[in-house]
Motif scaffolding. Structure first.
Motif, PDB file in Angstrom:
ATOM      1  N   ASP A  17       0.836  -1.206   0.000  1.00 44.09           N
ATOM      2  CA  ASP A  17       0.000   0.000   0.000  1.00 44.09           C
ATOM      3  C   ASP A  17       0.866   1.250   0.000  1.00 44.09           C
ATOM      4  O   ASP A  17       0.548   2.231  -0.662  1.00 44.09           O
ATOM      5  CB  ASP A  17      -0.930   0.010   1.216  1.00 44.09           C
ATOM      6  CG  ASP A  17      -2.014  -1.044   1.132  1.00 44.09           C
ATOM      7  OD1 ASP A  17      -2.284  -1.551   0.010  1.00 44.09           O
ATOM      8  OD2 ASP A  17      -2.606  -1.364   2.183  1.00 44.09           O
ATOM      9  N   GLU A  18       1.968   1.207   0.742  1.00 40.31           N
ATOM     10  CA  GLU A  18       2.863   2.350   0.826  1.00 40.31           C
ATOM     11  C   GLU A  18       3.524   2.629  -0.519  1.00 40.31           C
ATOM     12  O   GLU A  18       3.658   3.772  -0.937  1.00 40.31           O
ATOM     13  CB  GLU A  18       3.929   2.131   1.909  1.00 40.31           C
ATOM     14  CG  GLU A  18       3.382   2.083   3.318  1.00 40.31           C
ATOM     15  CD  GLU A  18       2.802   0.734   3.727  1.00 40.31           C
ATOM     16  OE1 GLU A  18       2.897  -0.245   2.942  1.00 40.31           O
ATOM     17  OE2 GLU A  18       2.244   0.651   4.827  1.00 40.31           O
ATOM     18  N   MET A  23       3.750   5.888  -5.594  1.00 38.90           N
ATOM     19  CA  MET A  23       3.610   6.005  -7.048  1.00 38.90           C
ATOM     20  C   MET A  23       2.480   6.975  -7.409  1.00 38.90           C
ATOM     21  O   MET A  23       2.611   7.759  -8.351  1.00 38.90           O
ATOM     22  CB  MET A  23       3.359   4.637  -7.666  1.00 38.90           C
ATOM     23  CG  MET A  23       4.605   3.753  -7.647  1.00 38.90           C
ATOM     24  SD  MET A  23       4.397   2.174  -8.487  1.00 38.90           S
ATOM     25  CE  MET A  23       3.418   1.261  -7.306  1.00 38.90           C
ATOM     26  N   LYS A  24       1.406   6.942  -6.653  1.00 41.19           N
ATOM     27  CA  LYS A  24       0.297   7.877  -6.900  1.00 41.19           C
ATOM     28  C   LYS A  24       0.747   9.310  -6.638  1.00 41.19           C
ATOM     29  O   LYS A  24       0.394  10.225  -7.374  1.00 41.19           O
ATOM     30  CB  LYS A  24      -0.915   7.527  -6.033  1.00 41.19           C
ATOM     31  CG  LYS A  24      -1.640   6.292  -6.502  1.00 41.19           C
ATOM     32  CD  LYS A  24      -2.800   5.950  -5.584  1.00 41.19           C
ATOM     33  CE  LYS A  24      -3.467   4.664  -6.026  1.00 41.19           C
ATOM     34  NZ  LYS A  24      -4.537   4.263  -5.118  1.00 41.19           N
ATOM     35  N   GLU A  25       1.531   9.506  -5.570  1.00 45.80           N
ATOM     36  CA  GLU A  25       2.047  10.847  -5.282  1.00 45.80           C
ATOM     37  C   GLU A  25       2.945  11.331  -6.418  1.00 45.80           C
ATOM     38  O   GLU A  25       2.879  12.487  -6.825  1.00 45.80           O
ATOM     39  CB  GLU A  25       2.810  10.865  -3.961  1.00 45.80           C
ATOM     40  CG  GLU A  25       1.889  10.825  -2.753  1.00 45.80           C
ATOM     41  CD  GLU A  25       2.652  10.992  -1.461  1.00 45.80           C
ATOM     42  OE1 GLU A  25       2.837  12.148  -1.037  1.00 45.80           O
ATOM     43  OE2 GLU A  25       3.060   9.958  -0.886  1.00 45.80           O
ATOM     44  N   ARG A  26       3.767  10.448  -6.941  1.00 45.09           N
ATOM     45  CA  ARG A  26       4.664  10.827  -8.049  1.00 45.09           C
ATOM     46  C   ARG A  26       3.846  11.210  -9.285  1.00 45.09           C
ATOM     47  O   ARG A  26       4.163  12.190  -9.966  1.00 45.09           O
ATOM     48  CB  ARG A  26       5.630   9.678  -8.376  1.00 45.09           C
ATOM     49  CG  ARG A  26       6.606  10.028  -9.476  1.00 45.09           C
ATOM     50  CD  ARG A  26       7.572  11.116  -9.050  1.00 45.09           C
ATOM     51  NE  ARG A  26       8.474  11.442 -10.127  1.00 45.09           N
ATOM     52  CZ  ARG A  26       8.853  12.661 -10.441  1.00 45.09           C
ATOM     53  NH1 ARG A  26       8.440  13.693  -9.729  1.00 45.09           N
ATOM     54  NH2 ARG A  26       9.675  12.869 -11.433  1.00 45.09           N
ATOM     55  N   ALA A  27       2.788  10.460  -9.559  1.00 41.36           N
ATOM     56  CA  ALA A  27       1.933  10.790 -10.699  1.00 41.36           C
ATOM     57  C   ALA A  27       1.298  12.164 -10.513  1.00 41.36           C
ATOM     58  O   ALA A  27       1.241  12.964 -11.454  1.00 41.36           O
ATOM     59  CB  ALA A  27       0.856   9.720 -10.880  1.00 41.36           C
ATOM     60  N   ARG A  28       0.850  12.473  -9.299  1.00 40.60           N
ATOM     61  CA  ARG A  28       0.280  13.799  -9.013  1.00 40.60           C
ATOM     62  C   ARG A  28       1.327  14.889  -9.193  1.00 40.60           C
ATOM     63  O   ARG A  28       1.043  15.959  -9.719  1.00 40.60           O
ATOM     64  CB  ARG A  28      -0.300  13.850  -7.594  1.00 40.60           C
ATOM     65  CG  ARG A  28      -1.671  13.225  -7.469  1.00 40.60           C
ATOM     66  CD  ARG A  28      -2.324  13.552  -6.138  1.00 40.60           C
ATOM     67  NE  ARG A  28      -1.587  13.065  -4.987  1.00 40.60           N
ATOM     68  CZ  ARG A  28      -1.758  11.853  -4.435  1.00 40.60           C
ATOM     69  NH1 ARG A  28      -2.641  11.025  -4.914  1.00 40.60           N
ATOM     70  NH2 ARG A  28      -1.039  11.500  -3.392  1.00 40.60           N
ATOM     71  N   SER A  79      17.727  22.556  -5.962  1.00 47.89           N
ATOM     72  CA  SER A  79      16.350  23.036  -5.887  1.00 47.89           C
ATOM     73  C   SER A  79      15.483  22.016  -5.163  1.00 47.89           C
ATOM     74  O   SER A  79      15.417  20.858  -5.581  1.00 47.89           O
ATOM     75  CB  SER A  79      15.787  23.232  -7.296  1.00 47.89           C
ATOM     76  OG  SER A  79      16.578  24.120  -8.019  1.00 47.89           O
ATOM     77  N   PRO A  80      14.796  22.440  -4.091  1.00 43.42           N
ATOM     78  CA  PRO A  80      13.886  21.520  -3.398  1.00 43.42           C
ATOM     79  C   PRO A  80      12.715  21.150  -4.304  1.00 43.42           C
ATOM     80  O   PRO A  80      12.236  21.981  -5.082  1.00 43.42           O
ATOM     81  CB  PRO A  80      13.390  22.326  -2.203  1.00 43.42           C
ATOM     82  CG  PRO A  80      14.297  23.494  -2.095  1.00 43.42           C
ATOM     83  CD  PRO A  80      14.852  23.740  -3.450  1.00 43.42           C
ATOM     84  N   LYS A  81      12.281  19.908  -4.210  1.00 48.34           N
ATOM     85  CA  LYS A  81      11.108  19.446  -4.951  1.00 48.34           C
ATOM     86  C   LYS A  81      10.571  18.185  -4.289  1.00 48.34           C
ATOM     87  O   LYS A  81      11.282  17.544  -3.518  1.00 48.34           O
ATOM     88  CB  LYS A  81      11.450  19.185  -6.419  1.00 48.34           C
ATOM     89  CG  LYS A  81      12.443  18.047  -6.625  1.00 48.34           C
ATOM     90  CD  LYS A  81      12.842  17.869  -8.071  1.00 48.34           C
ATOM     91  CE  LYS A  81      11.756  17.193  -8.829  1.00 48.34           C
ATOM     92  NZ  LYS A  81      11.926  17.095 -10.256  1.00 48.34           N
ATOM     93  N   LEU A  82       9.336  17.859  -4.568  1.00 45.88           N
ATOM     94  CA  LEU A  82       8.785  16.595  -4.090  1.00 45.88           C
ATOM     95  C   LEU A  82       9.102  15.520  -5.116  1.00 45.88           C
ATOM     96  O   LEU A  82       9.032  15.749  -6.314  1.00 45.88           O
ATOM     97  CB  LEU A  82       7.281  16.702  -3.875  1.00 45.88           C
ATOM     98  CG  LEU A  82       6.853  17.555  -2.692  1.00 45.88           C
ATOM     99  CD1 LEU A  82       5.333  17.610  -2.612  1.00 45.88           C
ATOM    100  CD2 LEU A  82       7.440  17.039  -1.387  1.00 45.88           C
ATOM    101  N   TRP A  83       9.440  14.343  -4.613  1.00 42.59           N
ATOM    102  CA  TRP A  83       9.792  13.216  -5.458  1.00 42.59           C
ATOM    103  C   TRP A  83       9.221  11.976  -4.807  1.00 42.59           C
ATOM    104  O   TRP A  83       9.653  11.602  -3.719  1.00 42.59           O
ATOM    105  CB  TRP A  83      11.311  13.167  -5.582  1.00 42.59           C
ATOM    106  CG  TRP A  83      11.868  12.169  -6.528  1.00 42.59           C
ATOM    107  CD1 TRP A  83      11.649  12.073  -7.862  1.00 42.59           C
ATOM    108  CD2 TRP A  83      12.799  11.127  -6.200  1.00 42.59           C
ATOM    109  NE1 TRP A  83      12.374  11.043  -8.387  1.00 42.59           N
ATOM    110  CE2 TRP A  83      13.097  10.445  -7.377  1.00 42.59           C
ATOM    111  CE3 TRP A  83      13.410  10.714  -5.020  1.00 42.59           C
ATOM    112  CZ2 TRP A  83      13.965   9.369  -7.420  1.00 42.59           C
ATOM    113  CZ3 TRP A  83      14.273   9.655  -5.064  1.00 42.59           C
ATOM    114  CH2 TRP A  83      14.552   8.995  -6.249  1.00 42.59           C
ATOM    115  N   TYR A  84       8.207  11.382  -5.396  1.00 43.44           N
ATOM    116  CA  TYR A  84       7.473  10.269  -4.804  1.00 43.44           C
ATOM    117  C   TYR A  84       6.916  10.647  -3.434  1.00 43.44           C
ATOM    118  O   TYR A  84       6.870   9.843  -2.518  1.00 43.44           O
ATOM    119  CB  TYR A  84       8.333   9.011  -4.708  1.00 43.44           C
ATOM    120  CG  TYR A  84       8.664   8.441  -6.062  1.00 43.44           C
ATOM    121  CD1 TYR A  84       7.785   7.583  -6.705  1.00 43.44           C
ATOM    122  CD2 TYR A  84       9.838   8.784  -6.711  1.00 43.44           C
ATOM    123  CE1 TYR A  84       8.078   7.077  -7.961  1.00 43.44           C
ATOM    124  CE2 TYR A  84      10.142   8.284  -7.972  1.00 43.44           C
ATOM    125  CZ  TYR A  84       9.252   7.436  -8.585  1.00 43.44           C
ATOM    126  OH  TYR A  84       9.535   6.939  -9.831  1.00 43.44           O
ATOM    127  N   GLY A  85       6.520  11.904  -3.309  1.00 42.63           N
ATOM    128  CA  GLY A  85       5.947  12.383  -2.060  1.00 42.63           C
ATOM    129  C   GLY A  85       6.969  12.633  -0.968  1.00 42.63           C
ATOM    130  O   GLY A  85       6.609  12.834   0.190  1.00 42.63           O
TER     131      GLY A  85
END
Length: 152
Positions: A17-18, A23-28, A79-85
């Motif tokens: 589930d995690e 993967m869903k966070e990365r798609a977003r 540069s800060p960024k989100l990557w897979y949440g």
């Protein structure tokens, strides 16, 4: 006689589930970046990272805040960024290092890691990820030096 099906007889469990959540966070993240297009700026990305850090459990949040400060101080070109949440830090759009909370995958420790874009090569073998439970002054100095070297 050796069972040739032993390796294939295990049933495939699939993603946890995690893992599916990551993967869903990365798609977003990718969808959001595509919508922003050229409007995407460091401020938006950094705000998203700081928001993600603020949502973390207490122990992970303390680590995330310290790592963010260490990385900003020692490698301001990242540069800060989100990557897979997860909070990550990129150079020229490619993730150099990242922070994975213990909570993210129900692990007993958080992880600070480097991708292959990091310039950490040392001989034929070197570490690319570190388990974190807390940060001492010595740990902070080591991470600062590694981050500097990674972008150098």
């Amino acid at each position: 006689m050796k069972d040739t099906n032993a390796a294939t007889s295990k049933s495939y469990e699939g993603f946890t589930d995690e893992e599916r959540g990551a993967m869903k966070e990365r798609a977003r993240e990718l969808k959001s970046a595509a919508r922003r297009g050229t409007r995407a700026g460091k401020v938006d990305e950094e705000a998203a990272v700081l928001e993600k850090i603020a949502e973390m459990s207490d122990a992970d949040r303390v680590l995330g805040e310290r790592l963010h400060a260490i990385i900003k101080a020692n490698a301001p070109t990242l540069s800060p960024k989100l990557w897979y949440g997860m909070p990550a830090y990129a150079k020229d759009g490619k993730v150099v290092c990242f922070f994975q909370t213990a909570q993210k995958f129900n692990a007993r420790y958080a992880t600070f890691g480097f991708n292959d874009t990091a310039n950490l090569d040392e001989g034929t073998m070197w570490p690319t990820a570190f388990a974190l439970t807390k940060l001492t002054k010595a740990d902070e100095a080591r991470i600062g030096a590694l981050v500097k070297r990674a972008v150098g």
